[in-house]
Write an enzyme that holds these catalytic residues in place. Structure first.
Site, PDB file in Angstrom:
ATOM      1  N   VAL A  86       8.543 -30.344  52.917  1.00 15.78           N
ATOM      2  CA  VAL A  86       8.093 -29.907  54.251  1.00 15.78           C
ATOM      3  C   VAL A  86       7.172 -28.699  54.108  1.00 15.78           C
ATOM      4  O   VAL A  86       7.040 -28.118  53.024  1.00 15.78           O
ATOM      5  CB  VAL A  86       9.310 -29.553  55.144  1.00 15.78           C
ATOM      6  CG1 VAL A  86      10.207 -30.761  55.341  1.00 15.78           C
ATOM      7  CG2 VAL A  86      10.109 -28.390  54.558  1.00 15.78           C
ATOM      8  N   THR A  88       5.736 -24.999  54.110  1.00 18.76           N
ATOM      9  CA  THR A  88       6.273 -23.654  53.845  1.00 18.76           C
ATOM     10  C   THR A  88       5.148 -22.656  54.149  1.00 18.76           C
ATOM     11  O   THR A  88       4.556 -22.077  53.239  1.00 18.76           O
ATOM     12  CB  THR A  88       6.725 -23.526  52.373  1.00 18.76           C
ATOM     13  OG1 THR A  88       5.671 -24.035  51.517  1.00 18.76           O
ATOM     14  CG2 THR A  88       7.989 -24.291  52.100  1.00 18.76           C
ATOM     15  N   SER A 127       8.602 -28.889  47.958  1.00 18.59           N
ATOM     16  CA  SER A 127       7.716 -27.877  48.557  1.00 18.59           C
ATOM     17  C   SER A 127       7.591 -26.704  47.599  1.00 18.59           C
ATOM     18  O   SER A 127       8.471 -26.461  46.779  1.00 18.59           O
ATOM     19  CB  SER A 127       8.320 -27.309  49.846  1.00 18.59           C
ATOM     20  OG  SER A 127       8.597 -28.296  50.778  1.00 18.59           O
ATOM     21  N   ALA A 160      -3.486 -32.138  42.550  1.00 18.58           N
ATOM     22  CA  ALA A 160      -4.574 -31.544  43.328  1.00 18.58           C
ATOM     23  C   ALA A 160      -5.114 -32.635  44.249  1.00 18.58           C
ATOM     24  O   ALA A 160      -5.154 -33.818  43.869  1.00 18.58           O
ATOM     25  CB  ALA A 160      -5.675 -31.039  42.401  1.00 18.58           C
ATOM     26  N   GLU A 161      -5.490 -32.257  45.460  1.00 26.16           N
ATOM     27  CA  GLU A 161      -5.998 -33.255  46.397  1.00 26.16           C
ATOM     28  C   GLU A 161      -7.331 -33.797  45.900  1.00 26.16           C
ATOM     29  O   GLU A 161      -8.089 -33.113  45.220  1.00 26.16           O
ATOM     30  CB  GLU A 161      -6.117 -32.642  47.788  1.00 26.16           C
ATOM     31  CG  GLU A 161      -4.741 -32.411  48.374  1.00 26.16           C
ATOM     32  CD  GLU A 161      -4.765 -31.690  49.706  1.00 26.16           C
ATOM     33  OE1 GLU A 161      -5.759 -31.822  50.446  1.00 26.16           O
ATOM     34  OE2 GLU A 161      -3.780 -30.991  50.005  1.00 26.16           O
ATOM     35  N   LEU A 223      -4.705 -20.287  38.285  1.00 23.41           N
ATOM     36  CA  LEU A 223      -5.869 -21.138  38.611  1.00 23.41           C
ATOM     37  C   LEU A 223      -6.819 -20.407  39.562  1.00 23.41           C
ATOM     38  O   LEU A 223      -8.037 -20.359  39.337  1.00 23.41           O
ATOM     39  CB  LEU A 223      -5.404 -22.456  39.247  1.00 23.41           C
ATOM     40  CG  LEU A 223      -4.729 -23.455  38.309  1.00 23.41           C
ATOM     41  CD1 LEU A 223      -4.059 -24.578  39.090  1.00 23.41           C
ATOM     42  CD2 LEU A 223      -5.756 -24.041  37.327  1.00 23.41           C
ATOM     43  N   CYS A 272      -2.992 -24.261  49.399  1.00 21.48           N
ATOM     44  CA  CYS A 272      -2.029 -23.675  48.456  1.00 21.48           C
ATOM     45  C   CYS A 272      -2.384 -22.295  47.910  1.00 21.48           C
ATOM     46  O   CYS A 272      -1.542 -21.399  47.916  1.00 21.48           O
ATOM     47  CB  CYS A 272      -1.827 -24.625  47.283  1.00 21.48           C
ATOM     48  SG  CYS A 272      -1.109 -26.193  47.801  1.00 21.48           S
TER      49      CYS A 272
HETATM   50  N1  LIG Z   1      -1.119 -30.213  49.504  1.00 21.44           N
HETATM   51  C1  LIG Z   1      -0.986 -30.056  48.221  1.00 21.44           C
HETATM   52  O1  LIG Z   1      -1.882 -30.380  47.457  1.00 21.44           O
HETATM   53  C2  LIG Z   1       0.285 -29.497  47.642  1.00 21.44           C
HETATM   54  C3  LIG Z   1       0.489 -29.592  46.265  1.00 21.44           C
HETATM   55  C4  LIG Z   1       1.661 -29.063  45.723  1.00 21.44           C
HETATM   56  C5  LIG Z   1       2.610 -28.485  46.543  1.00 21.44           C
HETATM   57  N2  LIG Z   1       2.402 -28.405  47.887  1.00 21.44           N
HETATM   58  C6  LIG Z   1       3.488 -27.851  48.720  1.00 21.44           C
HETATM   59  O2  LIG Z   1       4.210 -28.957  49.270  1.00 21.44           O
HETATM   60  C7  LIG Z   1       4.688 -28.654  50.590  1.00 21.44           C
HETATM   61  C8  LIG Z   1       4.161 -29.676  51.563  1.00 21.44           C
HETATM   62  O3  LIG Z   1       2.754 -29.623  51.557  1.00 21.44           O
HETATM   63  P1  LIG Z   1       1.864 -30.741  52.254  1.00 21.44           P
HETATM   64  O4  LIG Z   1       0.466 -30.421  51.917  1.00 21.44           O
HETATM   65  O5  LIG Z   1       2.416 -32.077  51.965  1.00 21.44           O
HETATM   66  O6  LIG Z   1       2.153 -30.388  53.793  1.00 21.44           O
HETATM   67  P2  LIG Z   1       1.923 -31.331  55.053  1.00 21.44           P
HETATM   68  O7  LIG Z   1       1.787 -30.452  56.239  1.00 21.44           O
HETATM   69  O8  LIG Z   1       0.847 -32.330  54.762  1.00 21.44           O
HETATM   70  O9  LIG Z   1       3.299 -32.168  55.161  1.00 21.44           O
HETATM   71  C9  LIG Z   1       4.530 -31.607  55.527  1.00 21.44           C
HETATM   72  C10 LIG Z   1       5.239 -32.591  56.457  1.00 21.44           C
HETATM   73  O10 LIG Z   1       6.584 -32.147  56.675  1.00 21.44           O
HETATM   74  C11 LIG Z   1       6.952 -32.517  57.997  1.00 21.44           C
HETATM   75  N3  LIG Z   1       8.143 -31.754  58.391  1.00 21.44           N
HETATM   76  C12 LIG Z   1       8.241 -30.412  58.612  1.00 21.44           C
HETATM   77  N4  LIG Z   1       9.522 -30.100  58.905  1.00 21.44           N
HETATM   78  C13 LIG Z   1      10.233 -31.234  58.849  1.00 21.44           C
HETATM   79  C14 LIG Z   1      11.625 -31.551  59.052  1.00 21.44           C
HETATM   80  N5  LIG Z   1      12.528 -30.591  59.315  1.00 21.44           N
HETATM   81  N6  LIG Z   1      12.019 -32.847  58.936  1.00 21.44           N
HETATM   82  C15 LIG Z   1      11.114 -33.829  58.648  1.00 21.44           C
HETATM   83  N7  LIG Z   1       9.801 -33.588  58.443  1.00 21.44           N
HETATM   84  C16 LIG Z   1       9.363 -32.304  58.545  1.00 21.44           C
HETATM   85  C17 LIG Z   1       5.713 -32.240  58.812  1.00 21.44           C
HETATM   86  O11 LIG Z   1       5.714 -32.928  60.049  1.00 21.44           O
HETATM   87  C18 LIG Z   1       4.603 -32.703  57.842  1.00 21.44           C
HETATM   88  O12 LIG Z   1       4.217 -34.032  58.082  1.00 21.44           O
HETATM   89  C19 LIG Z   1       4.240 -27.221  50.846  1.00 21.44           C
HETATM   90  O13 LIG Z   1       5.283 -26.362  50.460  1.00 21.44           O
HETATM   91  C20 LIG Z   1       3.058 -27.040  49.920  1.00 21.44           C
HETATM   92  O14 LIG Z   1       2.864 -25.702  49.567  1.00 21.44           O
HETATM   93  C21 LIG Z   1       1.269 -28.909  48.447  1.00 21.44           C
HETATM   94  O1  LIG Z   2     -13.804 -24.380  39.286  1.00 27.55           O
HETATM   95  C1  LIG Z   2     -13.401 -24.472  40.443  1.00 27.55           C
HETATM   96  C2  LIG Z   2     -12.283 -25.250  40.817  1.00 27.55           C
HETATM   97  C3  LIG Z   2     -11.892 -25.284  42.131  1.00 27.55           C
HETATM   98  N1  LIG Z   2     -12.566 -24.572  43.080  1.00 27.55           N
HETATM   99  C4  LIG Z   2     -12.107 -24.601  44.481  1.00 27.55           C
HETATM  100  O2  LIG Z   2     -10.739 -24.249  44.508  1.00 27.55           O
HETATM  101  C5  LIG Z   2     -10.085 -24.885  45.606  1.00 27.55           C
HETATM  102  C6  LIG Z   2      -8.831 -25.618  45.133  1.00 27.55           C
HETATM  103  O3  LIG Z   2      -9.195 -26.725  44.333  1.00 27.55           O
HETATM  104  P1  LIG Z   2      -8.132 -27.596  43.525  1.00 27.55           P
HETATM  105  O4  LIG Z   2      -7.238 -26.695  42.792  1.00 27.55           O
HETATM  106  O5  LIG Z   2      -8.870 -28.594  42.771  1.00 27.55           O
HETATM  107  O6  LIG Z   2      -7.373 -28.362  44.716  1.00 27.55           O
HETATM  108  P2  LIG Z   2      -5.922 -28.211  45.383  1.00 27.55           P
HETATM  109  O7  LIG Z   2      -5.592 -29.511  45.991  1.00 27.55           O
HETATM  110  O8  LIG Z   2      -5.887 -26.994  46.237  1.00 27.55           O
HETATM  111  O9  LIG Z   2      -4.910 -28.011  44.144  1.00 27.55           O
HETATM  112  C7  LIG Z   2      -4.351 -26.746  43.777  1.00 27.55           C
HETATM  113  O10 LIG Z   2      -3.247 -26.451  44.592  1.00 27.55           O
HETATM  114  C8  LIG Z   2      -2.202 -27.455  44.557  1.00 27.55           C
HETATM  115  C9  LIG Z   2      -1.165 -27.038  45.565  1.00 27.55           C
HETATM  116  O11 LIG Z   2      -0.257 -26.118  45.084  1.00 27.55           O
HETATM  117  C10 LIG Z   2      -1.663 -27.543  43.135  1.00 27.55           C
HETATM  118  O12 LIG Z   2      -0.637 -28.512  43.095  1.00 27.55           O
HETATM  119  C11 LIG Z   2      -2.798 -27.911  42.183  1.00 27.55           C
HETATM  120  O13 LIG Z   2      -2.322 -27.931  40.851  1.00 27.55           O
HETATM  121  C12 LIG Z   2      -3.909 -26.874  42.321  1.00 27.55           C
HETATM  122  O14 LIG Z   2      -5.030 -27.246  41.519  1.00 27.55           O
HETATM  123  C13 LIG Z   2     -11.136 -25.819  46.229  1.00 27.55           C
HETATM  124  O15 LIG Z   2     -11.700 -25.197  47.355  1.00 27.55           O
HETATM  125  C14 LIG Z   2     -12.162 -25.980  45.122  1.00 27.55           C
HETATM  126  O16 LIG Z   2     -13.443 -26.270  45.598  1.00 27.55           O
HETATM  127  C15 LIG Z   2     -13.657 -23.792  42.730  1.00 27.55           C
HETATM  128  O17 LIG Z   2     -14.267 -23.137  43.566  1.00 27.55           O
HETATM  129  N2  LIG Z   2     -14.054 -23.775  41.420  1.00 27.55           N
END
Ligand SMILES: NC(=O)c1ccc[n+]([C@@H]2O[C@H](COP(=O)([O-])OP(=O)(O)OC[C@H]3O[C@@H](n4cnc5c(N)ncnc54)[C@H](O)[C@@H]3O)[C@@H](O)[C@H]2O)c1
Ligand SMILES: O=c1ccn([C@@H]2O[C@H](COP(=O)(O)OP(=O)(O)O[C@H]3O[C@H](CO)[C@@H](O)[C@H](O)[C@H]3O)[C@@H](O)[C@H]2O)c(=O)[nH]1
EC number: 1.1.1.22
Length: 480
Positions: A86, A88, A127, A160-161, A223, A272
């Site tokens: 969820v 954070t 999370s 990473a997205e 990073l 993040c």
């Molecule tokens: N986005 C990333 O690339 C990434 C990568 C690594 C870690 N994280 C971490 O993972 C976590 C989730 O990130 P995200 O990007 O998927 O967020 P997100 O907002 O896309 O998804 C979170 C989901 O949780 C749901 N939710 C919240 N409270 C809830 C509850 N009590 N019961 C059921 N559902 C509930 C929300 O409706 C939402 O759809 C965060 O802690 C984030 O920091 C994100």
């Molecule tokens: O050389 C670089 C690399 C990245 N970026 C920027 O940095 C941001 C983050 O990029 P990236 O890290 O590729 O994407 P995220 O999806 O935010 O992934 C980071 O954050 C996630 C959430 O915690 C982690 O899981 C991943 O390992 C970590 O890479 C973006 O705006 C990029 O354009 C730069 O400007 N220069």
């Protein structure tokens, strides 16, 4: 059959569970969420997130061993392993506001697990959470345990997205932290077995709980620190005539440093980096480590400086005002191959230009008009709450238009800002664009994607982060 339930069907919950379902046909995976529209989208042909490769996997597994549902309690009570993924967000009020992680959603998920569970559970922190969160979660669960045993594991996600599926298929590592008791080790082993379906054993790292929780914050801090380091150097390159691409290449050739993650940019964005560093800073402060907190704070300060610097370059180059001038914004997502706009640098750049009364015409390949308007009118940190709790009627920003074509965005514009590195921006017909712009025609490349020399030959005045400056820009101040 092992049953997994993931609470939170977001950017992490959706892709990670889809890949577990694909790689482990013997496991039943349910992804649950309180947001009904999000679940409906996961069950439709139009998934709620854009991520290369995800559509095919969901199509293949959905309805077989992958289910998306709003029946949160039912699936939680039936599961053996519960992932909690969820939001954070950063706290906006009270103790630690602006830095500390807001664990409201986590706590409510934990309380719900305690309420509905009828059998022993492994609860996995997916999370990103502050170090020591598992202790708090353990307390919530065991105080209401009704004799049920819970094991808490930390299994932070590193995807990473834009490359989530690749990252999940072939992770650098999977990290699992657990209690060092026999029950803790058993739970760790159970989760390890899930990943072992496709991840080589030597890439699955087992640590104690606190190391796993802290490693996630540490990895993101390292990073982001690389990007702020290269961005800080980019400012010095512009002042001296050095070229940041050449410097980064030379520096990255040192095998101790490595070539990745050294692209200078308009600043890092995404959900993040900033949030997790603020969280780290707060934890350091709480532990009395002021110098350590200040060290990491500086990574964010340099990122803010880089975004401001970019806006100031645009305004100062264009005769110190952009008032009433059409500026095309190419790219709004925080990076290419995603439609995600959380903390995208485009927000601060657009707000900065709007502050100088520019007229913006924005084009992104994946971001909708509604999403852009919402981002431009949302308060800081509000984005990281479940969508139904966010303000739903963003004030119209009348100086902004959103279009679906780069040529339309740039038609009649005085300047162009490239804010996302979408591949399309490398191959646009810049001669055609130049011909349809006001003169002098400016291009500010915040991602170093264009061929500067070619564009200068066409007639553009070009600014490219950290590259030798156009004669036009040389005498203009980088910071007002
Ligand atoms: N986005 C990333 O690339 C990434 C990568 C690594 C870690 N994280 C971490 O993972 C976590 C989730 O990130 P995200 O990007 O998927 O967020 P997100 O907002 O896309 O998804 C979170 C989901 O949780 C749901 N939710 C919240 N409270 C809830 C509850 N009590 N019961 C059921 N559902 C509930 C929300 O409706 C939402 O759809 C965060 O802690 C984030 O920091 C994100
Ligand atoms: O050389 C670089 C690399 C990245 N970026 C920027 O940095 C941001 C983050 O990029 P990236 O890290 O590729 O994407 P995220 O999806 O935010 O992934 C980071 O954050 C996630 C959430 O915690 C982690 O899981 C991943 O390992 C970590 O890479 C973006 O705006 C990029 O354009 C730069 O400007 N220069």
């Amino acid at each position: 059959m092992v049953k997994i339930c993931c609470i939170g069907a977001g950017y992490v919950g959706g892709p990670t569970m889809a890949v577990i379902a694909l790689k482990c046909p013997s496991i039943e995976v349910a992804v649950v969420d309180i947001s009904a529209p999000r679940i409906a989208a996961w069950n439709s042909d139009q998934l709620p997130i854009y991520e290369p490769g995800i559509d095919e996997i969901v199509k293949q597994c959905r309805g077989k061993n992958l289910f998306f549902s709003t029946a949160v309690e039912k699936h939680v009570s039936e599961a053996d392993i519960i992932f909690v993924s969820v939001n954070t967000p950063t706290k906006t009020q009270g103790l630690g506001a602006g830095k500390a992680a807001d664990l409201t959603y986590w706590e409510s998920a934990a309380r719900m697990i305690a309420d509905v569970s009828k059998s022993n559970k492994i609860v996995v922190e997916k999370s990103t959470v502050p170090v020591k969160t598992a202790e708090a979660i353990e307390k919530i669960l065991t105080h209401n345990s009704k004799g049920i045993k819970y094991q808490i594991l930390s299994n932070p996600e590193f995807l990473a997205e834009g490359t989530a599926i690749e990252d999940l298929f072939s992770p650098d590592r999977v990290l699992i932290g657990g209690r060092e008791t026999p029950d803790g080790q058993k739970a760790t082993q159970a989760l390890k077995e899930v990943y072992a379906h496709w991840v080589p054993e030597d890439r699955i790292i087992i640590t104690n709980l606190w190391s796993a929780e802290l490693s996630k914050l540490a990895a993101n801090a390292f990073l982001a620190q690389r990007i702020s380091s290269v961005n800080a150097m980019s400012a010095l390159c512009e002042a001296t005539g050095a070229n940041i691409s050449e410097v980064a290449h030379a520096v990255g050739k040192d095998t101790r440093i490595g070539p990745k993650f050294l692209n200078a940019s308009v600043g890092f964005g995404g959900s993040c980096f900033q949030k997790d560093i603020l969280n780290l800073v707060y934890i350091c402060e709480c532990n009395g480590l002021t110098e350590v907190a200040n060290y990491w704070k500086q990574v964010i300060k340099v990122n803010d400086y880089q975004k401001n610097r970019f806006v100031n370059r645009v305004v100062s180059s264009m005769f110190n005002t952009v008032s009433g001038k059409k500026i095309a914004i190419l790219g709004f997502a925080f990076k290419k191959d995603t439609g995600d706009t959380r903390e995208t640098p485009a927000i601060d750049v657009c707000k900065g230009l709007l502050g100088d009364k520019a007229q913006l015409s924005i084009y992104d390949l994946q971001v909708t008009e509604d999403q852009i308007r919402r981002e431009l009118s949302m308060k800081k940190f509000d984005w990281d709450h479940p969508i139904h709790l966010q303000l739903m009627s963003p004030a119209a920003v009348k100086e902004v238009s959103v279009v679906w074509d780069a040529y339309e965005a740039t038609n009649g514009a005085h300047g162009i800002c490239i804010l996302t590195e979408w591949d399309e921006f490398k191959t646009l017909d810049y001669k055609k664009i130049f011909d349809n712009m006001q003169k002098p025609a400016f291009l500010f490349d915040g991602r170093n994607v264009v061929d500067v020399e070619k564009l200068r030959e066409i007639g553009f005045i070009v600014y490219s982060i950290g590259k030798p400056l156009d004669a036009w820009l040389k005498d203009m101040p980088a910071m007002a």
